[in-house]
Design an enzyme around this catalytic site. Structure first.
Site, short mmCIF file in Angstrom:
data_model
loop_
_atom_site.label_atom_id
_atom_site.label_comp_id
_atom_site.label_asym_id
_atom_site.label_seq_id
_atom_site.Cartn_x
_atom_site.Cartn_y
_atom_site.Cartn_z
N CYS A 38 27.66 -5.69 27.89
CA CYS A 38 27.76 -4.65 28.92
C CYS A 38 26.35 -4.24 29.34
O CYS A 38 25.41 -4.30 28.55
CB CYS A 38 28.51 -3.46 28.32
SG CYS A 38 28.56 -1.99 29.36
N SER A 40 25.23 -1.39 29.64
CA SER A 40 24.73 -0.27 28.83
C SER A 40 23.89 -0.78 27.66
O SER A 40 22.95 -0.11 27.23
CB SER A 40 25.89 0.59 28.33
OG SER A 40 26.61 1.12 29.44
N HIS A 43 20.62 -1.30 29.19
CA HIS A 43 19.96 0.00 29.40
C HIS A 43 19.22 0.43 28.14
O HIS A 43 18.13 0.97 28.19
CB HIS A 43 20.98 1.08 29.75
CG HIS A 43 21.44 1.08 31.17
ND1 HIS A 43 20.62 0.79 32.23
CD2 HIS A 43 22.65 1.37 31.72
CE1 HIS A 43 21.30 0.90 33.37
NE2 HIS A 43 22.55 1.24 33.07
N HIS A 59 29.04 -3.17 22.04
CA HIS A 59 30.05 -2.11 21.93
C HIS A 59 31.32 -2.50 22.70
O HIS A 59 32.04 -1.62 23.17
CB HIS A 59 29.47 -0.79 22.44
CG HIS A 59 29.08 -0.85 23.89
ND1 HIS A 59 27.89 -1.37 24.32
CD2 HIS A 59 29.76 -0.50 25.01
CE1 HIS A 59 27.85 -1.33 25.64
NE2 HIS A 59 28.98 -0.81 26.08
N CYS A 163 35.12 -2.04 26.52
CA CYS A 163 34.29 -1.11 27.32
C CYS A 163 34.51 -1.31 28.82
O CYS A 163 35.02 -0.45 29.49
CB CYS A 163 32.81 -1.22 26.99
SG CYS A 163 31.84 -0.09 28.03
N1 NAD Z 1 30.48 5.53 32.71
C1 NAD Z 1 30.63 4.84 31.61
O1 NAD Z 1 31.25 5.30 30.65
C2 NAD Z 1 30.08 3.46 31.54
C3 NAD Z 1 30.60 2.53 30.62
C4 NAD Z 1 30.12 1.23 30.65
C5 NAD Z 1 29.10 0.87 31.51
N2 NAD Z 1 28.59 1.81 32.35
C6 NAD Z 1 27.53 1.51 33.30
O2 NAD Z 1 28.10 0.86 34.42
C7 NAD Z 1 27.07 0.11 35.09
C8 NAD Z 1 27.57 -1.29 35.37
O3 NAD Z 1 27.75 -2.00 34.17
P1 NAD Z 1 28.09 -3.57 34.20
O4 NAD Z 1 28.14 -4.01 32.77
O5 NAD Z 1 29.24 -3.83 35.10
O6 NAD Z 1 26.75 -4.13 34.88
P2 NAD Z 1 26.40 -5.55 35.54
O7 NAD Z 1 24.94 -5.73 35.42
O8 NAD Z 1 27.30 -6.61 34.99
O9 NAD Z 1 26.82 -5.36 37.07
C9 NAD Z 1 26.03 -4.67 38.02
C10 NAD Z 1 26.31 -5.25 39.40
O10 NAD Z 1 25.55 -4.54 40.37
C11 NAD Z 1 25.01 -5.46 41.32
N3 NAD Z 1 23.82 -4.83 41.90
C12 NAD Z 1 22.64 -4.55 41.29
N4 NAD Z 1 21.81 -3.90 42.14
C13 NAD Z 1 22.48 -3.78 43.31
C14 NAD Z 1 22.19 -3.16 44.56
N5 NAD Z 1 21.01 -2.57 44.80
N6 NAD Z 1 23.13 -3.20 45.54
C15 NAD Z 1 24.33 -3.81 45.34
N7 NAD Z 1 24.66 -4.40 44.17
C16 NAD Z 1 23.76 -4.37 43.17
C17 NAD Z 1 24.73 -6.71 40.50
O11 NAD Z 1 24.68 -7.87 41.31
C18 NAD Z 1 25.92 -6.71 39.54
O12 NAD Z 1 27.02 -7.44 40.11
C19 NAD Z 1 25.85 0.18 34.17
O13 NAD Z 1 25.00 1.24 34.60
C20 NAD Z 1 26.45 0.55 32.83
O14 NAD Z 1 25.54 1.19 31.97
C21 NAD Z 1 29.07 3.07 32.38
ZN ZN Z 2 29.68 -0.62 27.92
#
Ligand code: NAD
Ligand code: ZN
Ligand code: ZN
Length: 362
Positions: A38, A40, A43, A59, A163
């Protein structure tokens, strides 16, 4: 057991032999079968979420119970389980009002003075991440970090529910209530955003607009339910959403965690609409948004943490959704890798070359 250890921020994880303790009261030892990767985790590696090294990340796991500690009644060796980082206490205000994902004691760990769950070869303690640490062959978890699932659910796909799926699907199904026919935008088509696309489809949303800077993801997004796709390289994505929706969308889910895309999400939201912040913006950054727009157009902004889950209830349901064909997980997996390929997987994530990557253990 073998584990990928974060020894420093902004550095590759190192493969090490790590000692894992036996289960104490209320704990369960799990053989990790698969773990999704993920953003995160990335991050944390990049220092955007403060977790001190040495630490074992990961996770988004599924596995098989090997041993249970004293007093564990809900699990037995051989059970198939998914792990979730929102462990809960059951008695605090948030747990008793039905929002256990907000339980403040979720990362309480072992009692003061108890032996560490994870120890390096030199005897020093390694931090367990979110009670899970699934970039490792075994996990020692509080029983309230786990849920038992059906044996006929493939564990490499079950891991995603730990997650990304719970977060994205839950944002659409639990955090807000999307009426049938509503217009929905999802910014970011990673594991989380693609799950939000599916949540919007399952609720019966009308237009489901996916936005991503990597247009190769649009094939996947369309298979999962997107009706329209926007590549920001083709022009202002806010204007494109306003045109497609006749003035802004009813719900906009930001699933990346960048300041400019959070601002775009608020601007894409139409009068009376709701912006849902799912992506995690680095803790050091603030976002400027028009307060007048919120007031005068009665727009709402909501955070969404871990899909507002009650995971012992939600995750078996999501497993059923997969097995009866309503939730697509195979399409979300862009590669299955070994634990020792985890650093290359993070490189692919940084470059936007992956949908969901899953570590499958031997
Ligand atoms: N809220 C929560 O509880 C929670 C839980 C899990 C993950 N997250 C967060 O969610 C986010 C996404 O996680 P993920 O694992 O899907 O990430 P990921 O890296 O797999 O996906 C991110 C996507 O965003 C696109 N992207 C990046 N910059 C861009 C831009 N400027 N414009 C358009 N598209 C863009 C990428 O091409 C990619 O497809 C992260 O910040 C993660 O930490 C939050
Ligand atoms: Zn996660
Ligand atoms: Zn609680």
């Amino acid at each position: 057991m073998k584990a990928a250890v974060m020894r420093a921020t902004d550095a590759p994880l190192t493969l090490e032999e790590v000692r894992i303790d036996r289960p104490g009261p209320g704990e369960v030892l799990v053989r990790t079968v698969a773990s999704g990767i993920c953003h995160s985790d990335l991050h944390v590696i990049e220092g955007n979420l403060p977790v001190p090294p040495p630490c074992i990340l990961g996770h988004e796991p599924a596995g098989i119970v090997e041993e249970v500690g004293e007093g564990v009644a809900d699990f037995a060796p051989g059970d198939h389980v998914i792990g979730c980082l929102t462990s809960w206490c059951g008695v605090c205000r948030f747990c008793t009002e039905g929002r256990p994902y907000l339980c403040p004691s979720q990362f309480a760990g072992r009692p003061e003075g108890a032996a560490a769950r994870l120890t390096a070869a030199d005897g020093s303690t390694i931090l367990q991440f979110a009670n899970l640490s699934s970039f490792a062959e075994q996990m020692l978890c509080p029983e309230r970090s786990l849920v038992k699932i059906r044996d006929d659910m493939p564990l490499d796909r079950a891991a995603l529910i730990g997650c990304g799926v719970t977060t994205g699907l839950g944002a659409a199904l639990n955090t807000v209530h999307i009426p049938a026919g509503a217009s929905v935008v999802i910014i970011g088509c990673g594991g989380v955003g693609l799950s939000a696309v599916q949540g919007a489809r399952i609720t019966g949303a009308g237009r489901i607009i996916a936005v991503d800077a990597q247009p190769w993801k649009f094939d996947v997004a369309r298979k999962l339910g997107a009706t329209d796709c926007i590549d920001p390289a083709d022009g202002d994505p806010v204007a494109a959403v306003h045109e497609l929706t006749g003035g802004g969308a009813d719900f906009v889910f930001e699933c990346i965690g960048l300041v400019p895309t959070v601002q775009q999400a608020a601007a894409m939201t139409g009068r009376g609409g709701t912006t849902v912040l799912v992506g995690v913006v680095p803790v050091s950054e603030l976002v400027a948004i028009s307060a007048a727009d919120l007031t005068l157009q009665e727009k709402k902004i909501s955070g969404s943490y871990m899909g507002s889950n009650r995971f012992r209830f939600d995750m078996p349901k999501y497993v059923d959704f997969y097995l009866d064909g309503r939730l697509f997980l195979d399409e979300m997996i862009s590669s299955r890798i070994k634990l020792d390929e985890v650093n290359e997987a993070f490189d692919r994530m940084r470059k936007g070359e992956a949908a969901r990557q899953v570590i499958v253990f031997d």
